[in-house]
Scaffold this active site. Structure first.
Site, PDB file in Angstrom:
ATOM      1  N   ARG A 234      38.173  42.526  12.922  1.00 41.20           N
ATOM      2  CA  ARG A 234      38.640  42.785  11.568  1.00 41.20           C
ATOM      3  C   ARG A 234      38.318  44.231  11.196  1.00 41.20           C
ATOM      4  NH1 ARG A 234      41.995  39.750  11.497  1.00 41.20           N
ATOM      5  NH2 ARG A 234      42.197  37.722  10.486  1.00 41.20           N
TER       6      ARG A 234
ATOM      7  N   GLU B 179      45.631  48.573   6.450  1.00 42.67           N
ATOM      8  CA  GLU B 179      46.745  48.469   7.393  1.00 42.67           C
ATOM      9  C   GLU B 179      48.068  48.449   6.642  1.00 42.67           C
ATOM     10  OE1 GLU B 179      45.942  45.117   9.946  1.00 42.67           O
ATOM     11  OE2 GLU B 179      44.298  46.152  10.957  1.00 42.67           O
TER      12      GLU B 179
ATOM     13  N   HIS C 120      46.932  46.299  15.617  1.00 46.75           N
ATOM     14  CA  HIS C 120      46.550  44.925  15.257  1.00 46.75           C
ATOM     15  C   HIS C 120      47.416  43.910  16.022  1.00 46.75           C
ATOM     16  CE1 HIS C 120      44.734  42.298  11.827  1.00 46.75           C
ATOM     17  NE2 HIS C 120      44.743  41.661  12.967  1.00 46.75           N
TER      18      HIS C 120
END
Length: 528
Positions: free
Chosen positions: A235, A264, A282
């Site tokens: 994370r 993000e 990601h």
């Protein structure tokens, strides 16, 4: 019979859609292609919704779902879901935390190996610059290095196993596990966080919360070895990005492998400017296999929630926030499934429920009571029973709830048993939870039989004579009903019990045909 309505709000793999479409008691509302403002107009009848990250679950969404029981977030993160608002409206929020485990593990290993062997830079120099300079790319080996793993759950433990296979020395820090979970794998467990900071390579695998945000800052980096390698595929924000940037720029951190960012999309993150930072956007869950598993598990969870059988991986049920550890929450879910199963096999009026526990779970026996009641009464009461009113309804109906504990089970670390007394007799079911939340029933009414309580099941009890299994299989085959699993057990009375998992519902006519097999003692069907 009215059908449960499950709304699919975002695109999921076709396998998940197929599961929803194939169930006779489920009506799938595939709304994934609608614009979000249009989507909200079609949710009024939905019992359960499946979402991904592109559908926000806030005030506008929640005001459009008057009948919603549950939301399944098809993935791990629930940043787009207002869990508190859902709880206020009585909506259970679930996620799918394990479907992408292997994908995340393998991406972590990719980042570790890319960093120590300089793979991305070597690839860039040869392909883009057309330079053949082998002398620029002396890496290091994983063998013999000390690798520190922060967080030893589903992902961290598997990273540890794979890293150990490279003959590295592996050490883990996780205050929420028993040390034996690591030591049984030949991995060192430490309670001293500074010992992790002394490792050659450090990878983090914790959730993001108030305790773990900025877990690694300039203070921790200063204690690390010169030339340390840091990995984060968990994370964004677990490493302080400003301090990580400074450490990489100074050379204190030799390489950093990053898949997740504090904000993000991470296209403006200054870490991208550094040559010793390897990044991916990601993509921890981005494998074809994991997307298929996410869809399948989300569909299965949605169907269980719609039927009221269970709420897998629920984030806001009574066990959450009540100082109940995760392992006990798994037993609460199992207890509800056991009650739900008993009520379908024995349709008599329940007079008492007896909960018996063995092992460490006995310390949390009180947390199981509500789940047993909800499961046992859900088939008859449907939406009229919930986690708030369950004890009151049980009392109103004169259902006695008895709780008892025994010494540790000889067969399992933890074991729970639910015995329901009804107007027809009594029925007892036992179950356990293995590592990584693997839920299994282990005994039904004295028959020791290990199986997963999920999907459509036939329970066939018969006198133990030859030819019965073949007869049951032939009847199901003749009607095009596929058997997914077949488990059988015997008792000392010359009886046998078969648990048959089938891919589609067996019509009443088929059940009647099976019941006419001469050896048949009893026959029941259930779905979870």
């Amino acid at each position: 019979m009215s059908k449960y309505k499950i709304a699919v709000c975002d695109h999921i793999h076709e396998k998940g859609l197929q599961l929803l479409s194939n169930e006779s008691d489920i009506e799938m509302l595939n709304l994934a292609s609608l614009p979000k403002d249009e989507l909200l107009k079609h949710l009024s009848e939905a019992d359960v919704a499946i979402t991904r990250s592109s559908t926000g679950v806030g005030d506008a969404f929640l005001s459009s779902v008057p009948n919603l029981k549950a939301i399944v977030r098809a993935g791990v993160g629930v940043d787009n879901v207002d869990i508190e608002a859902c709880s206020y409206k009585g909506i259970v929020v679930m996620n799918v935390p394990t479907a992408n485990t292997i994908a995340a593990v393998e991406l972590t290993m990719t980042h570790i190996l890319s960093a120590i062997r300089n793979f991305p830079s070597a690839n860039h120099q040869l392909k883009d610059e057309r330079k053949w300079k082998r002398e620029d790319w002396y890496g290091t080996e994983l063998k013999g290095k000390k690798v520190g793993i922060i967080g030893f759950g589903n992902i961290g433990s598997r990273v540890g196993i794979r890293t150990k296979a490279f003959e590295a020395e592996v050490i883990t820090y996780d205050p929420y596990i028993l040390p034996s979970k690591a030591t049984d794998l030949g991995i060192k467990y430490t309670k001293d966080f500074n010992e992790i900071l002394s490792c050659d390579i450090i990878t983090i695998h914790t959730p993001k919360n108030a305790e773990t945000k900025n877990m690694i800052t300039a203070k921790e980096i200063a204690k690390m070895k010169d030339g340390v390698v840091l990995i984060n595929c968990a994370r964004g924000g677990l490493y302080n990005e400003d301090d990580l940037y400074a450490g990489c720029k100074s050379g204190k951190i030799r390489w950093a492998g990053i898949d997740v960012f504090d904000k993000e999309p991470g296209t403006t993150c200054k870490l991208l400017d550094l040559p010793n930072v390897y990044v991916t956007p990601h993509i921890g869950a981005n494998t074809l296999e994991s997307q298929e598993q996410i869809a399948i598990q989300a569909a299965q969870a949605a169907m269980q929630a719609a039927r009221g059988a269970a709420y897998p991986n629920a984030l806001n049920l009574p066990t959450k926030g009540a100082n109940v550890p995760d392992f006990a929450a798994c037993y609460a879910e199992l207890m509800q499934k056991m009650g739900f199963l008993i009520a379908q096999i024995d349709k008599g009026a329940i007079t008492s429920l007896k909960i018996t526990t063995q092992g460490e779970i006995s310390s949390h026996i009180d947390a199981l009571e509500t789940y047993a009641i909800v499961g046992a009464l859900k088939p008859s009461l449907d939406n009229k029973i919930n986690y708030v009113n369950a004890p009151f309804i049980a009392k109103e109906r004169g259902i006695e709830v008895i709780k008892s504990t025994k010494e540790s089970s000889t067969s399992y670390k933890n074991l729970i048993t639910l015995t329901a007394s009804t107007s027809k007799g009594s029925l007892s079911v036992s179950g356990t939870v293995f590592e990584d939340k693997v839920v299994r029933l282990s005994e039904i009414d004295g028959f020791e039989i290990l199986f997963e309580p999920k999907g459509r099941m036939i329970f066939f009890k018969n006198t133990d004579v030859p030819g019965v299994v073949g007869s049951v299989g032939q009847i199901l085959g003749n009607h095009g009903i596929n058997i997914g699993d077949f488990r059988m057990a015997r008792n000392a009375k010359g009886e046998a019990l078969a648990v048959i998992l089938i891919d589609e519902e067996a019509p009443k006519s088929v059940m009647e045909e099976i019941s006419k097999i001469p050896a048949c003692i009893s026959l029941n069907a259930a779905v979870i």
